[in-house]
Enzyme design. Structure first.
Site: not given
Lengths: 417, 122, 488
Positions: C43, C52, C338-340
């Site tokens: 990923t 972000h 653990i995504e965005s």
């Protein structure tokens, strides 16, 4: 004079410039030897127009490499040009001298072209090893001595793709298919005969690759038929097991250096806009060969390179007068582009000029190639057929000089009678 | 009974379309050839198709591991696999000059296989 | 099995590598295991590479907290590790009046999450900042702490710095099961043997729940969500700013952003998938991405595309990050879901994991020799001519360009092959040096790089791979044909 690139275009320019009196001519070549892409094009068919002989690519290259040495052309091999300023200051690098700074009285671009890639086509599927452009495979097989795969599918019926189909077969691989998205061949007809038919390799027109499969290495490609808008037709998919996909889907003139100098490029050719002397929009910069537009035969590259080399030599010697008036050439019916894009009518006073063009669609019957000046026909010729893979040339006779002095635009059309 | 056949001449990149008329397997007329070589090509192609072979052979001590080579004339198409197999066993040692004979009188045809370029010693 | 490790980190993504580095600040024996041929091969290598600001996540969530905390750590981290990043802020663009409320909501949420520097700017100011933006833009939320990072180098640099500070990295080593002793997780079983340790950190991305299942934990599942992307030629279709559309409940939408190397990147769409290795690019997905991106930047031209790719988000069933040291499996720490904004949060996640390990009884004695700094390898194309000259004088291989589009030299390639985390494959070199990442996509350099890899690794060219075993680039020597003639 500095020539960027020691392929057929650059070598021809360098030799012609020396013969025209340019004293110090330097060819800067990024590879370890001269000859450019011809060194990997081991097939024959080169030289019939330029030398009156049928030679394999390396032998054709050898002829011009020898000519360059005989005429005192200097060379800088294994050297990459990093940057060129509009004032013709050149920065290049190699491992022997480091970063070199040169100043040239004139520059001839001979960077050739690069191949379109899988990424540019955005072919869906996985991203395994085993997807190569045909030219990369050609280098691996013919120069480095490695076979990139065992079972191949070739996308695109460009000449390099068909030639590689034969080459791979001769070296013991299996070529399952050549797929062409257009309803007609994109390379030369003779390559269809001697590279595909001779070896019973199926050519499938109006088909393309829908998907690449395989995790680590290509395991199969899925082909699909396309309709007349080139959209896939559901239900026509075929899964072809293979370990390699070769792409022969077009060439793009390599103009990153030209762009950074600020030279005007033609979006249709992806090369510099040139005049009849292969001069670009920036004084002192000339362009030779596939960097201008993609030629069908290397012989034409050589001849165009000679024009560029002579012009550059004249520029250095102060023999170039800026054109007082120039005509714009443009593409009419069934013409994709016309080169040169600018024509000084006074140049006709010195001899005939040639317009080169490519058609959009093939016509397998007699056609008329018509040149008009502001709408009035000034020249025409008949062709027995026209094919997008084959360039068409049309001559403008010296007598036209007078009548073109007041014209603005030349348009070339290819018409059915 | 005249039989019509269409061929693409491969002699040069023009790729002329030849319309061949055959009578009992023999060429009686050819149309569409751009030059006189077209006629000879059509006759050969019907009776005894031939091709120039270009390939590579192993070269030792050269700046590259392979030397491109070509036949001096077109060889019978049917025997090309045989010739390729034979050339796979041929090796030369650098330096080599363009035009050097790499294999002479291959397939007992009187045709030689020549180097297509110079290759210097490494 | 020899001396046990203190901690084994499974997974060489950005979380695993930064965790290993964070642990190397202490006197610990740490082992990082990666099943791929390189770190950064899941990923972490296929995402939007945005730092972000932190206004997206639900206030009070772990995502919100670690995003904002991670964001604050980025400047120093990039400085220490020598990683390219840019902090020119990010924009959420409202294209219609009804979206103006969304901007307000995001700003409010950002405030609650503790995000500094949020402001709403007019459409005309937005257009000044990004001339390629659709002129219909009404307004935008500007987040000044947002930015972009080179995701490959962040991950690789973290791993390299960890190795320099004593961590062992093993590539091409796949964990097949967990080891247990006296009711504790006591190590891992791999395809290259058993390794014991006091603690195991599960940072396996889309496979995190597989490891959890091996520990008997079933309360959490990974639900992979695929995203597809286009990359554009650096000389064309070039945007200056990070542009988000107004978000939808499932996704932040199709983003148009520059990368830290100046290419425009667009994507991702969001498609749930069952498979953990479904990184198949689809026509449908690409069309969705392109039309989505064109709403923000109408002038994008498909002719300028140089690559497409897909990545998987390691989204979890809880909707939030799942980081715990479960009582049911003492010795195990899970870092899952653990995504965005995972990439942004990663440095804070690493600290969070260290804290968890401390709470679980791992003694943390500072490692006095710890050097937080990693000197980045020189990139020839980024140097002045004088610097280039000095470099070539020291090592002539820096004078030979191997990749023409990205101007990568043989010197850089050789250095990457022999770096603390060695680049053993073509793709590993691509991530470190950018060779093959330009408009010709490796057409020019591939034959040359095969030869360099074979020479430096002392293997046959036929053993050189794109990304590890099974992805060999060439099959045999041209003249080494087996039996038989034509038509293998």
């Amino acid at each position: 004079m500095a020539v960027i690139g020691g392929g057929p275009g650059g070598l021809a320019a360098a030799v012609a410039a020396r013969e025209r009196g340019a004293e110090r001519v330097l060819v800067i070549e990024r590879a370890e030897e001269l000859g450019g892409i011809l060194q990997q094009c081991i097939h024959n068919g080169f030289g019939l127009e330029a030398l009156g002989r049928d030679l394999p690519g390396p032998a054709y290259a050898q002829h011009f490499v020898n000519r360059a040495h005989e005429t005192g052309v200097q060379t800088l091999l294994d050297t990459m040009v990093l940057e060129i300023t509009p004032q013709r200051r050149i920065y290049a690098t190699n491992s022997r001298q480091g970063v070199i700074e040169l100043c040239a009285g004139a520059v001839v671009f001979g960077m050739g072209c690069r191949e379109r890639t899988r990424g540019a086509l955005a072919i869906p599927g996985t991203r395994p090893a085993g997807v190569f452009t045909a030219g990369t495979a050609q280098r691996l097989v013919n120069i480095e001595g490695y076979m990139p795969g065992r079972r191949f599918v070739i996308l695109g019926s460009g000449d390099i793709g068909m030639i590689m189909a034969r080459r791979l077969t001769l070296e013991g691989a299996r070529v399952e298919r050549v797929l062409e998205i257009m309803p007609y061949l994109s390379g030369l007809k003779r390559n269809w005969v001697q590279c595909l038919q001779d070896f019973h390799i199926p050519l499938q027109l109006s088909r393309t690759v829908l998907e690449i499969r395989g995790t680590q290495r290509v395991e199969a490609v899925v082909s699909v038929a396309v309709d007349d808008r080139m959209l896939p037709i559901a239900g026509t998919e075929e899964t072809i097991p293979c370990d390699t996909l070769l792409l022969s889907v077009g060439l793009i003139p390599e103009n990153e250096l030209s762009r950074r100098v600020g030279i005007a490029l033609d979006p249709l050719t992806a090369g510099p806009i040139v005049d009849e002397g292969m001069g670009t929009s920036v004084p002192g910069f000339y362009a030779a060969g596939n960097v201008v537009h993609v030629y069908d035969l290397v012989d034409w590259v050589t001849l165009a390179g000679e024009v560029a080399g002579r012009s550059a030599a004249d520029y250095i010697a102060g023999r170039v007068r800026p054109a007082v008036h120039r005509l714009r050439t443009c593409a009419g019916e069934n013409v994709r582009y016309v080169v040169p894009q600018w024509l000084d009518p006074e140049s006709l006073a010195l001899g005939a000029q040639q317009l080169q063009l490519r058609v959009r669609r093939p016509v397998e019957e007699k056609v008329k190639v018509v040149v008009t000046a502001d709408g009035v026909e000034i020249a025409h010729k008949t062709e027995r057929y026209v094919r997008p893979g084959e360039m068409v040339t049309v001559k403008l006779a010296p007598e036209l000089c007078e009548s073109l002095r007041s014209a603005q635009e030349l348009q070339v059309s290819v018409l059915k009678p | 009974m005249i039989e019509k056949k269409s061929l693409i001449c491969v002699t040069c990149p023009m790729g002329c379309r030849l319309d061949v008329s055959l009578d009992g397997g023999s060429v009686v007329a050819v149309e569409g050839e751009g030059c006189k070589r077209g006629l000879a090509y059509a006759q050969d192609e019907i009776k005894d198709p031939r091709r120039v072979l270009t390939t590579t052979v192993t070269i030792f001590d050269g700046i590259h591991p392979l030397l491109p080579v070509h036949t001096t004339a077109a060889v019978p198409m049917a025997r090309i696999p045989e010739l390729v197999a034979a050339l796979r066993k041929v090796s030369v040692t650098a330096p080599v000059r363009v035009g050097d004979v790499v294999a002479a009188d291959v397939l007992d045809s009187g045709i030689d296989v020549l180097a297509s370029r110079d290759i210097q010693r490494r | 099995m020899n001396i046990p490790y203190d901690v084994i980190v499974i997974g060489g993504g950005v979380v695993g590598c930064l965790t290993a580095r964070a642990l190397s600040r202490y006197q610990l024996r740490v082992l990082l295991l990666e099943r791929g041929a390189d770190v950064c091969s899941g990923t972490s290598k296929a995402n939007t590479a945005i730092i972000h600001a932190g206004y997206d996540a639900k206030p009070g969530s772990l995502k919100a907290r670690l995003n904002v905390a991670g964001n604050r750590m980025y400047a120093q981290l990039c400085e220490e590790l020598g990683v390219l990043s840019e902090r020119h802020g990010t924009y959420v663009v409202a294209m219609a009046d009804e979206e103006l409320r969304t901007l307000e909501e995001l700003r409010e949420r950002g405030k609650q999450n503790g995000v500094p520097g949020l402001s709403i700017i007019s459409g005309s100011r937005m257009l000044q900042a990004e001339p390629l933006l659709n002129p219909q833009a009404r307004a935008a939320l500007y987040a000044e702490t947002g930015g972009i990072v080179d995701p490959f180098m962040m991950t690789i640099a973290a791993a390299e710095n960890a190795v320099t500070n004593g961590v062992t990295v093993m590539l091409e080593t796949e964990v097949t099961d967990l080891e247990r002793q006296d009711g504790r997780i006591s190590g891992v079983r791999t395809d290259s043997g058993v390794f014991s340790s006091r603690f195991v950190v599960n940072a396996c991305g889309v496979y995190a729940d597989t490891i959890m299942a091996q520990a008997g934990l079933t309360g959490f599942r990974i639900k992979p969500r695929k995203g597809e992307y286009y990359v554009f030629d650096r000389e064309k279709s070039r945007v200056r700013q990070v542009l988000f559309p107004c978000p939808t409940p499932v996704s932040k939408g199709i983003v148009v952003t520059p990368t830290s190397h100046g290419n425009t990147l667009i994507g991702p769409n969001a498609e749930d998938t069952e498979s953990r290795d479904d990184i198949v690019v689809t026509k449908q997905g690409l069309d969705e991405v392109f039309s989505g991106a064109q709403r923000l930047v109408p002038s994008l031209d498909k002719r300028d595309v140089i690559a497409v790719f897909a990545g998987l988000r390691a989204a979890g069933s809880s909707g939030d990050f799942w980081i715990d040291a479960p009582a049911e499996a003492p010795g195990l720490v899970n870092v899952a879901g653990i995504e965005s904004p995972g990439f942004t949060a990663a440095p804070a996640i690493a600290e969070y994991v260290v804290d968890l390990l401390r709470e679980c009884g791992l003694p943390l004695v500072p490692n006095r020799a710890f050097n937080p700094e990693r000197k980045p390898a020189p990139h020839f194309s980024e140097l002045s001519h004088t610097q280039q000259q000095e470099l070539i004088a020291k090592d002539p291989r820096y004078g030979r360009i191997v990749c023409r589009c990205e101007m990568v030299t043989e010197g850089e390639i050789v250095a990457a092959i022999h770096a603390p985390v060695p680049a053993l494959t073509y793709d590993a070199l691509k991530r470190r040096t950018r060779l093959g990442a330009g408009r010709c996509q490796g057409g020019f350099d591939t034959p040359r790089v095969i030869n360099i890899l074979a020479r430096e690794l002392q293997v046959a060219a036929t053993a050189v791979t794109k990304r590890g075993f099974g992805s060999e680039l060439v099959r045999r020597k041209t003249k080494d044909i087996g039996t038989g003639g034509m038509g293998e």
